[in-house]
Every structure is written in C-alpha cells, then in structure tokens.
Motif scaffolding. Structure first.
Motif, PDB file in Angstrom:
ATOM      1  N   LEU A  78       0.832  -1.208   0.000  1.00 41.63           N
ATOM      2  CA  LEU A  78       0.000   0.000   0.000  1.00 41.63           C
ATOM      3  C   LEU A  78       0.863   1.254   0.000  1.00 41.63           C
ATOM      4  O   LEU A  78       2.001   1.241   0.470  1.00 41.63           O
ATOM      5  CB  LEU A  78      -0.908   0.011   1.239  1.00 41.63           C
ATOM      6  CG  LEU A  78      -1.957  -1.088   1.319  1.00 41.63           C
ATOM      7  CD1 LEU A  78      -2.666  -1.058   2.671  1.00 41.63           C
ATOM      8  CD2 LEU A  78      -2.971  -0.960   0.200  1.00 41.63           C
ATOM      9  N   SER A  79       0.274   2.341  -0.484  1.00 38.64           N
ATOM     10  CA  SER A  79       0.982   3.618  -0.527  1.00 38.64           C
ATOM     11  C   SER A  79       1.113   4.200   0.886  1.00 38.64           C
ATOM     12  O   SER A  79       0.388   3.807   1.806  1.00 38.64           O
ATOM     13  CB  SER A  79       0.228   4.598  -1.425  1.00 38.64           C
ATOM     14  OG  SER A  79      -1.000   4.952  -0.827  1.00 38.64           O
ATOM     15  N   PRO A  80       2.017   5.151   1.052  1.00 37.91           N
ATOM     16  CA  PRO A  80       2.208   5.771   2.375  1.00 37.91           C
ATOM     17  C   PRO A  80       0.934   6.374   2.969  1.00 37.91           C
ATOM     18  O   PRO A  80       0.750   6.359   4.189  1.00 37.91           O
ATOM     19  CB  PRO A  80       3.259   6.855   2.118  1.00 37.91           C
ATOM     20  CG  PRO A  80       4.010   6.374   0.919  1.00 37.91           C
ATOM     21  CD  PRO A  80       2.998   5.641   0.080  1.00 37.91           C
ATOM     22  N   GLU A  81       0.039   6.890   2.124  1.00 35.26           N
ATOM     23  CA  GLU A  81      -1.201   7.474   2.635  1.00 35.26           C
ATOM     24  C   GLU A  81      -2.057   6.412   3.330  1.00 35.26           C
ATOM     25  O   GLU A  81      -2.620   6.654   4.401  1.00 35.26           O
ATOM     26  CB  GLU A  81      -2.016   8.112   1.510  1.00 35.26           C
ATOM     27  CG  GLU A  81      -1.348   9.296   0.850  1.00 35.26           C
ATOM     28  CD  GLU A  81      -0.329   8.903  -0.229  1.00 35.26           C
ATOM     29  OE1 GLU A  81      -0.339   7.729  -0.680  1.00 35.26           O
ATOM     30  OE2 GLU A  81       0.477   9.760  -0.599  1.00 35.26           O
ATOM     31  N   TYR A  82      -2.155   5.235   2.725  1.00 35.67           N
ATOM     32  CA  TYR A  82      -2.922   4.143   3.320  1.00 35.67           C
ATOM     33  C   TYR A  82      -2.235   3.637   4.589  1.00 35.67           C
ATOM     34  O   TYR A  82      -2.895   3.380   5.596  1.00 35.67           O
ATOM     35  CB  TYR A  82      -3.112   2.991   2.324  1.00 35.67           C
ATOM     36  CG  TYR A  82      -4.154   3.289   1.293  1.00 35.67           C
ATOM     37  CD1 TYR A  82      -5.480   2.969   1.514  1.00 35.67           C
ATOM     38  CD2 TYR A  82      -3.813   3.910   0.096  1.00 35.67           C
ATOM     39  CE1 TYR A  82      -6.455   3.246   0.569  1.00 35.67           C
ATOM     40  CE2 TYR A  82      -4.781   4.200  -0.859  1.00 35.67           C
ATOM     41  CZ  TYR A  82      -6.090   3.869  -0.608  1.00 35.67           C
ATOM     42  OH  TYR A  82      -7.049   4.154  -1.538  1.00 35.67           O
ATOM     43  N   ILE A  83      -0.942   3.502   4.532  1.00 32.39           N
ATOM     44  CA  ILE A  83      -0.191   3.019   5.705  1.00 32.39           C
ATOM     45  C   ILE A  83      -0.430   3.949   6.884  1.00 32.39           C
ATOM     46  O   ILE A  83      -0.711   3.487   8.002  1.00 32.39           O
ATOM     47  CB  ILE A  83       1.313   2.902   5.383  1.00 32.39           C
ATOM     48  CG1 ILE A  83       1.562   1.888   4.264  1.00 32.39           C
ATOM     49  CG2 ILE A  83       2.120   2.561   6.634  1.00 32.39           C
ATOM     50  CD1 ILE A  83       1.164   0.476   4.578  1.00 32.39           C
ATOM     51  N   ALA A  84      -0.337   5.255   6.658  1.00 33.59           N
ATOM     52  CA  ALA A  84      -0.508   6.226   7.745  1.00 33.59           C
ATOM     53  C   ALA A  84      -1.885   6.108   8.385  1.00 33.59           C
ATOM     54  O   ALA A  84      -2.024   6.129   9.614  1.00 33.59           O
ATOM     55  CB  ALA A  84      -0.277   7.642   7.233  1.00 33.59           C
ATOM     56  N   VAL A  85      -2.919   5.973   7.567  1.00 30.92           N
ATOM     57  CA  VAL A  85      -4.284   5.883   8.105  1.00 30.92           C
ATOM     58  C   VAL A  85      -4.497   4.532   8.795  1.00 30.92           C
ATOM     59  O   VAL A  85      -5.070   4.471   9.891  1.00 30.92           O
ATOM     60  CB  VAL A  85      -5.328   6.120   6.993  1.00 30.92           C
ATOM     61  CG1 VAL A  85      -6.727   5.802   7.487  1.00 30.92           C
ATOM     62  CG2 VAL A  85      -5.249   7.552   6.509  1.00 30.92           C
ATOM     63  N   LEU A  86      -4.048   3.461   8.191  1.00 28.86           N
ATOM     64  CA  LEU A  86      -4.255   2.139   8.783  1.00 28.86           C
ATOM     65  C   LEU A  86      -3.422   1.934  10.039  1.00 28.86           C
ATOM     66  O   LEU A  86      -3.795   1.138  10.905  1.00 28.86           O
ATOM     67  CB  LEU A  86      -3.980   1.033   7.756  1.00 28.86           C
ATOM     68  CG  LEU A  86      -4.955   0.986   6.577  1.00 28.86           C
ATOM     69  CD1 LEU A  86      -4.571  -0.129   5.619  1.00 28.86           C
ATOM     70  CD2 LEU A  86      -6.392   0.821   7.042  1.00 28.86           C
ATOM     71  N   GLU A  87      -2.298   2.647  10.156  1.00 29.34           N
ATOM     72  CA  GLU A  87      -1.502   2.559  11.388  1.00 29.34           C
ATOM     73  C   GLU A  87      -2.303   2.995  12.604  1.00 29.34           C
ATOM     74  O   GLU A  87      -2.044   2.534  13.713  1.00 29.34           O
ATOM     75  CB  GLU A  87      -0.231   3.397  11.274  1.00 29.34           C
ATOM     76  CG  GLU A  87       0.873   2.718  10.514  1.00 29.34           C
ATOM     77  CD  GLU A  87       2.115   3.581  10.374  1.00 29.34           C
ATOM     78  OE1 GLU A  87       2.041   4.823  10.578  1.00 29.34           O
ATOM     79  OE2 GLU A  87       3.171   3.012  10.064  1.00 29.34           O
ATOM     80  N   THR A  88      -3.288   3.864  12.410  1.00 29.61           N
ATOM     81  CA  THR A  88      -4.098   4.302  13.547  1.00 29.61           C
ATOM     82  C   THR A  88      -4.910   3.144  14.125  1.00 29.61           C
ATOM     83  O   THR A  88      -5.362   3.213  15.265  1.00 29.61           O
ATOM     84  CB  THR A  88      -5.039   5.462  13.175  1.00 29.61           C
ATOM     85  OG1 THR A  88      -5.972   5.020  12.197  1.00 29.61           O
ATOM     86  CG2 THR A  88      -4.256   6.658  12.644  1.00 29.61           C
ATOM     87  N   LEU A  89      -5.088   2.070  13.348  1.00 30.49           N
ATOM     88  CA  LEU A  89      -5.795   0.887  13.861  1.00 30.49           C
ATOM     89  C   LEU A  89      -4.947   0.134  14.883  1.00 30.49           C
ATOM     90  O   LEU A  89      -5.454  -0.728  15.592  1.00 30.49           O
ATOM     91  CB  LEU A  89      -6.169  -0.055  12.712  1.00 30.49           C
ATOM     92  CG  LEU A  89      -7.177   0.482  11.710  1.00 30.49           C
ATOM     93  CD1 LEU A  89      -7.343  -0.504  10.551  1.00 30.49           C
ATOM     94  CD2 LEU A  89      -8.507   0.741  12.382  1.00 30.49           C
ATOM     95  N   GLN A  90      -3.660   0.457  14.955  1.00 29.32           N
ATOM     96  CA  GLN A  90      -2.789  -0.214  15.923  1.00 29.32           C
ATOM     97  C   GLN A  90      -3.142   0.171  17.366  1.00 29.32           C
ATOM     98  O   GLN A  90      -3.011  -0.644  18.266  1.00 29.32           O
ATOM     99  CB  GLN A  90      -1.312   0.131  15.654  1.00 29.32           C
ATOM    100  CG  GLN A  90      -0.804  -0.299  14.309  1.00 29.32           C
ATOM    101  CD  GLN A  90      -0.628  -1.801  14.188  1.00 29.32           C
ATOM    102  OE1 GLN A  90      -0.622  -2.530  15.169  1.00 29.32           O
ATOM    103  NE2 GLN A  90      -0.485  -2.267  12.967  1.00 29.32           N
ATOM    104  N   ASN A  91      -3.583   1.427  17.557  1.00 24.00           N
ATOM    105  CA  ASN A  91      -3.830   1.864  18.932  1.00 24.00           C
ATOM    106  C   ASN A  91      -5.044   2.783  19.087  1.00 24.00           C
ATOM    107  O   ASN A  91      -5.229   3.370  20.142  1.00 24.00           O
ATOM    108  CB  ASN A  91      -2.586   2.565  19.491  1.00 24.00           C
ATOM    109  CG  ASN A  91      -2.193   3.772  18.684  1.00 24.00           C
ATOM    110  OD1 ASN A  91      -2.907   4.193  17.787  1.00 24.00           O
ATOM    111  ND2 ASN A  91      -1.040   4.328  19.004  1.00 24.00           N
TER     112      ASN A  91
END
Length: 113
Positions: free
Chosen positions: A76-89
């Motif tokens: 995935l592109s950095p934009e998707y990674i940044a948003v999906l990272e919020t699912l970590q916490n």
C-alpha cells in the motif's frame, strides 16, 4: 444437512452485512459490480479514511487485517499506511453487550460484567 444449511444462511447473512457496510461507506467500485445497470469502473481501493471506516465497521477480524496491512508498505501507498496505522492503537471498543453473547456461546458460561 441442517447444520450445512444453517451455516450457509449465516454466511449469506454475513455477506449481506459486508456488502451493506461497503455500500454505505461509498466504495463505488463494488456498487457498480452489484447493481446490474451501473457501468463497471476500474478496480480501485477506497480512500484511506473510507477503508479504515469499513474495516472498523466490519469488526475485529477486519481491524486485524487493517493492522496487518499497515505494516506492509510494499503493498500500500504511504497514505494508506498512515491511516491504517491508527488501527494499531486507536480503535473504538466493542460494547460488553456485544461481546458477552459470543463468549457465552463459545464457552457455555455466564460472564459477569
């Protein structure tokens, strides 16, 4: 035979729930695939925030998938990674009244909240 029919009905119900969530959140590629008169679009991911909302609404297994995808910059592109990272916490908790029946069904016990 009855068990197989019950599982099929449950699967159909879950599939309908998934489609409802996707359409409600505006992932139009799927809308064009489901509605016969619509013109098919090129496959495309929904916007990052839309994908995150879809995963949250679909429940813990899909949130876990989003968490896994957030660790895959090769997919995935950095934009998707940044948003999906919020699912970590940062994921809304499920209310106890939704969790308790699942636990009771799985373990056959009553749980005190």
């Amino acid at each position: 035979m009855f068990l197989l029919a019950a599982k099929s009905a449950t699967a159909s119900h879950r599939q309908a729930e998934i489609i409802e969530v996707i359409l409600r959140n505006g992932w139009n590629y799927f809308r064009s695939r489901i509605i016969k008169d619509a013109q098919p679009e090129q496959p495309a991911l929904p916007l990052p925030h839309v994908l995150r909302q879809i995963l949250i609404e679909l429940g813990p297994t899909f949130v876990k998938l989003g968490q896994l995808l957030s660790t895959r910059p090769d997919l995935l592109s950095p934009e998707y990674i940044a948003v999906l990272e919020t699912l970590q916490n940062n994921v809304p908790a499920l209310p106890w009244n939704e969790i308790e029946p699942i636990l009771q069904n799985a373990f056959g016990e009553s749980f005190q909240s």
